[in-house]
Design a protein around this motif. Structure first.
Motif, PDB file in Angstrom:
ATOM      1  N   GLY A 149      -1.910  14.613   7.726  1.00 49.12           N
ATOM      2  CA  GLY A 149      -2.665  14.064   6.356  1.00 49.12           C
ATOM      3  C   GLY A 149      -2.532  14.733   5.334  1.00 49.12           C
ATOM      4  O   GLY A 149      -2.499  15.961   5.305  1.00 49.12           O
TER       5      GLY A 149
ATOM      6  N   TYR B 250     -15.625  13.374  12.531  1.00 50.13           N
ATOM      7  CA  TYR B 250     -16.142  13.262  10.978  1.00 50.13           C
ATOM      8  C   TYR B 250     -17.606  13.770  11.094  1.00 50.13           C
ATOM      9  O   TYR B 250     -18.240  13.593  12.039  1.00 50.13           O
ATOM     10  CB  TYR B 250     -16.014  11.956  10.695  1.00 50.13           C
TER      11      TYR B 250
ATOM     12  N   HIS C 183      -8.537   7.564   0.113  1.00 53.95           N
ATOM     13  CA  HIS C 183      -9.103   7.038   1.127  1.00 53.95           C
ATOM     14  C   HIS C 183     -10.513   6.847   1.178  1.00 53.95           C
ATOM     15  O   HIS C 183     -11.541   5.997   1.661  1.00 53.95           O
ATOM     16  CB  HIS C 183      -8.936   7.580   2.668  1.00 53.95           C
TER      17      HIS C 183
ATOM     18  N   ARG D 174       0.644  -1.132  -0.113  1.00 56.50           N
ATOM     19  CA  ARG D 174       0.037   0.064  -0.135  1.00 56.50           C
ATOM     20  C   ARG D 174       0.906   1.075   0.043  1.00 56.50           C
ATOM     21  O   ARG D 174       1.963   1.292   0.477  1.00 56.50           O
ATOM     22  CB  ARG D 174      -1.004   0.078   1.373  1.00 56.50           C
TER      23      ARG D 174
ATOM     24  N   GLU E 144     -14.169  15.926   4.021  1.00 57.67           N
ATOM     25  CA  GLU E 144     -14.467  17.381   3.838  1.00 57.67           C
ATOM     26  C   GLU E 144     -13.802  17.604   2.157  1.00 57.67           C
ATOM     27  O   GLU E 144     -14.210  18.045   1.310  1.00 57.67           O
ATOM     28  CB  GLU E 144     -13.821  18.329   4.506  1.00 57.67           C
TER      29      GLU E 144
ATOM     30  N   ALA F  44       0.521  14.885  -4.392  1.00 62.75           N
ATOM     31  CA  ALA F  44       0.019  13.808  -3.257  1.00 62.75           C
ATOM     32  C   ALA F  44       0.581  14.339  -1.885  1.00 62.75           C
ATOM     33  O   ALA F  44       0.111  13.636  -0.965  1.00 62.75           O
ATOM     34  CB  ALA F  44       0.562  12.583  -3.849  1.00 62.75           C
TER      35      ALA F  44
ATOM     36  N   GLN G 276      -2.608   9.218   8.432  1.00 61.24           N
ATOM     37  CA  GLN G 276      -3.591   9.535   9.524  1.00 61.24           C
ATOM     38  C   GLN G 276      -4.575   8.507   9.569  1.00 61.24           C
ATOM     39  O   GLN G 276      -5.709   8.264  10.455  1.00 61.24           O
ATOM     40  CB  GLN G 276      -3.668  10.858   9.452  1.00 61.24           C
TER      41      GLN G 276
ATOM     42  N   LEU H 137      -4.453   5.288   7.399  1.00 60.48           N
ATOM     43  CA  LEU H 137      -3.717   3.907   7.276  1.00 60.48           C
ATOM     44  C   LEU H 137      -3.085   3.300   8.604  1.00 60.48           C
ATOM     45  O   LEU H 137      -3.520   2.026   9.047  1.00 60.48           O
ATOM     46  CB  LEU H 137      -2.877   4.074   6.116  1.00 60.48           C
TER      47      LEU H 137
HETATM   48  C1  LIG Z   1      -8.595  11.147  15.159  1.00 62.63           C
HETATM   49  C2  LIG Z   1      -9.006  11.323  13.486  1.00 62.63           C
HETATM   50  C3  LIG Z   1     -10.124  12.215  12.942  1.00 62.63           C
HETATM   51  C4  LIG Z   1     -10.147  12.519  11.564  1.00 62.63           C
HETATM   52  N1  LIG Z   1     -11.389  13.251  11.238  1.00 62.63           N
HETATM   53  C5  LIG Z   1     -11.359  13.546  10.051  1.00 62.63           C
HETATM   54  C6  LIG Z   1     -12.143  14.529   9.454  1.00 62.63           C
HETATM   55  O1  LIG Z   1     -13.017  15.093  10.262  1.00 62.63           O
HETATM   56  N2  LIG Z   1     -12.348  14.614   8.089  1.00 62.63           N
HETATM   57  C7  LIG Z   1     -11.691  14.050   7.095  1.00 62.63           C
HETATM   58  O2  LIG Z   1     -11.648  14.129   6.065  1.00 62.63           O
HETATM   59  N3  LIG Z   1     -10.490  13.123   7.557  1.00 62.63           N
HETATM   60  C8  LIG Z   1     -10.253  13.067   8.785  1.00 62.63           C
HETATM   61  N4  LIG Z   1      -9.563  12.008   9.504  1.00 62.63           N
HETATM   62  C9  LIG Z   1      -8.616  11.338   8.454  1.00 62.63           C
HETATM   63  C10 LIG Z   1      -7.229  12.283   7.859  1.00 62.63           C
HETATM   64  O3  LIG Z   1      -7.921  13.358   7.331  1.00 62.63           O
HETATM   65  C11 LIG Z   1      -6.548  11.377   7.144  1.00 62.63           C
HETATM   66  O4  LIG Z   1      -5.224  12.552   7.084  1.00 62.63           O
HETATM   67  C12 LIG Z   1      -7.039  11.087   5.510  1.00 62.63           C
HETATM   68  O5  LIG Z   1      -8.218  10.410   5.507  1.00 62.63           O
HETATM   69  C13 LIG Z   1      -5.986  10.307   4.850  1.00 62.63           C
HETATM   70  O6  LIG Z   1      -4.907  10.876   4.448  1.00 62.63           O
HETATM   71  P1  LIG Z   1      -3.526  10.530   4.819  1.00 62.63           P
HETATM   72  O7  LIG Z   1      -2.437  11.088   3.889  1.00 62.63           O
HETATM   73  O8  LIG Z   1      -3.393  10.478   6.276  1.00 62.63           O
HETATM   74  O9  LIG Z   1      -3.560   8.997   3.947  1.00 62.63           O
HETATM   75  P2  LIG Z   1      -3.037   7.467   4.665  1.00 62.63           P
HETATM   76  O10 LIG Z   1      -3.445   7.326   5.840  1.00 62.63           O
HETATM   77  O11 LIG Z   1      -1.453   7.393   4.587  1.00 62.63           O
HETATM   78  O12 LIG Z   1      -3.502   6.639   3.266  1.00 62.63           O
HETATM   79  C14 LIG Z   1      -4.945   6.452   3.669  1.00 62.63           C
HETATM   80  C15 LIG Z   1      -5.153   5.328   2.278  1.00 62.63           C
HETATM   81  O13 LIG Z   1      -5.073   5.900   1.270  1.00 62.63           O
HETATM   82  C16 LIG Z   1      -4.062   5.510   0.471  1.00 62.63           C
HETATM   83  N5  LIG Z   1      -3.528   6.503  -0.182  1.00 62.63           N
HETATM   84  C17 LIG Z   1      -2.891   7.635   0.389  1.00 62.63           C
HETATM   85  N6  LIG Z   1      -2.522   8.392  -0.277  1.00 62.63           N
HETATM   86  C18 LIG Z   1      -2.337   7.676  -1.689  1.00 62.63           C
HETATM   87  C19 LIG Z   1      -1.961   8.278  -2.864  1.00 62.63           C
HETATM   88  N7  LIG Z   1      -1.464   9.220  -3.311  1.00 62.63           N
HETATM   89  N8  LIG Z   1      -2.385   7.313  -4.074  1.00 62.63           N
HETATM   90  C20 LIG Z   1      -2.912   6.023  -3.771  1.00 62.63           C
HETATM   91  N9  LIG Z   1      -3.284   5.666  -2.619  1.00 62.63           N
HETATM   92  C21 LIG Z   1      -3.037   6.465  -1.696  1.00 62.63           C
HETATM   93  C22 LIG Z   1      -3.357   4.484   1.298  1.00 62.63           C
HETATM   94  O14 LIG Z   1      -2.547   3.508   0.819  1.00 62.63           O
HETATM   95  C23 LIG Z   1      -4.429   4.186   2.311  1.00 62.63           C
HETATM   96  O15 LIG Z   1      -5.160   3.026   1.794  1.00 62.63           O
HETATM   97  C24 LIG Z   1      -9.268  11.969  10.693  1.00 62.63           C
HETATM   98  C25 LIG Z   1      -8.202  10.932  11.350  1.00 62.63           C
HETATM   99  C26 LIG Z   1      -8.179  10.572  12.623  1.00 62.63           C
HETATM  100  C27 LIG Z   1      -7.154   9.740  13.050  1.00 62.63           C
END
Ligand SMILES: Cc1cc2nc3c(=O)[nH]c(=O)nc-3n(C[C@H](O)[C@H](O)[C@H](O)COP(=O)(O)OP(=O)(O)OC[C@H]3O[C@@H](n4cnc5c(N)ncnc54)[C@H](O)[C@@H]3O)c2cc1C
Length: 285
Positions: free
Chosen positions: A111, A194, A119, A30, A125, A75, A36, A38
């Protein structure tokens, strides 16, 4: 709990990342972006990827630029990048107004915008922003690059049309005309949670009536989407409470709300009505 063991890969270029992803996908590899979503699922062992391809060291994926009338969001662009407007005009202001509703500050510093799209949480949002404004999503694999329109990207709850070996390299949002009005409103039980439902509205005024209305609803169905019935109730009418109420009723009638432990379908439908009206009122303020 701690995650199940995995192998960690740290590519330095997009080509390397795409090649590594292709190699490890057959063994449940992955992409790791902000981690945040994953990493918590790995810690609970709800996900047990055997390989992680960490894209955080790929400098070219941190791009945030304006090109050909679009905002290019690479990204690795974090949510926090949008705390201040990243571009002049209504689009920069809209993104800054929305970002403060995403989780909590520390999560926003890690994130990523594109990670949220990949995701595809129904209550994300950024997914609502992408669906309402009509983002182009750019995916790369060893087969080449393709552009996916948002209406062809979201595929139900936490599902997209990205192939497993495709890296979402960037999202492109159209810049908004300087006179575009916008309003966003969401309901969540506690700050940082959320949302149970949310709405985003944009429109312009032409001769005192609403032109080019866009009305998106998120958190209520499996994926966010524009609601054509609500947009039809707005187009060509003056921006009055009567028009906003008609659009809100149309949105509430058009959706097929999810039901879960947090909210019944009826409650969500009611929330959509209220979120839509309030988003429109904010746009008019
Ligand atoms: C307590 C808490 C509260 C939250 N509240 C909210 C909220 O109110 N609103 C909201 O929108 N989010 C919320 N989130 C989620 C947060 O915004 C994450 O950052 C977001 O959902 C995923 O982004 P990430 O970069 O952390 O992805 P990751 O956690 O690294 O990845 C998430 C998934 O997407 C895939 N992925 C990631 N980037 C790529 C890419 N470039 N290409 C292909 N696949 C990819 C990964 O393989 C994985 O499957 C919350 C998280 C937590 C822990």
């Amino acid at each position: 709990m701690k995650p199940a063991s995995f192998r960690y890969h740290a590519p330095k270029t997009t080509d390397e990342a795409v090649a590594m992803l292709a190699q490890v996908v057959p063994e449940d590899g992955r992409v790791l972006a902000g981690g945040q979503s994953l990493v918590p699922t790995m810690a609970f062992r709800m996900a047990r990827p055997r390989h992680l391809v960490d894209i955080n060291g790929v400098a070219e994926l941190a791009r945030l630029a304006v090109e050909n009338g679009q905002l290019i969001i690479g990204a690795c662009t974090r949510h926090a990048a949008f705390h201040r407007p990243v571009v002049d005009g209504p689009l920069g202001q809209l993104l800054s107004a929305v970002v403060r509703h995403i989780a909590h500050y520390p999560i926003r510093t890690r994130g990523t915008f594109c990670g949220s799209l990949a995701h595809a949480d129904p209550a994300s949002e950024w997914c609502l922003v992408a669906a309402t404004l009509g983002a182009d999503i750019i995916a790369r694999s060893r087969r080449g690059s393709r552009t996916i329109a948002t209406e062809n990207f979201f595929d139900g709850i936490m599902a997209t049309t990205l192939a497993e070996d495709e890296l979402l390299v960037e999202a492109r949002l159209p810049l908004l005309a300087p006179d575009t009005r916008f309003g966003f409103y969401e309901f969540s039980r506690r700050a940082g949670d959320y949302a149970l439902a949310m709405a985003l509205a944009t429109y312009r005024l032409a001769g005192g009536v609403i032109a080019e209305p866009r009305l998106g609803v998120g958190g209520a169905e499996g994926a966010p989407r524009r609601i054509a019935e609500a947009e039809a109730a707005l187009a060509g009418r003056p921006p009055t409470l009567d028009a906003f109420r008609a659009a809100a009723d149309a949105a509430a009638a058009a959706i097929d709300p999810m039901e879960d432990t947090q909210a019944t379908a009826d409650f969500r439908r009611d929330l959509v009505r209220t979120m839509t009206r309030r988003a429109l009122e904010r746009a008019a303020a």
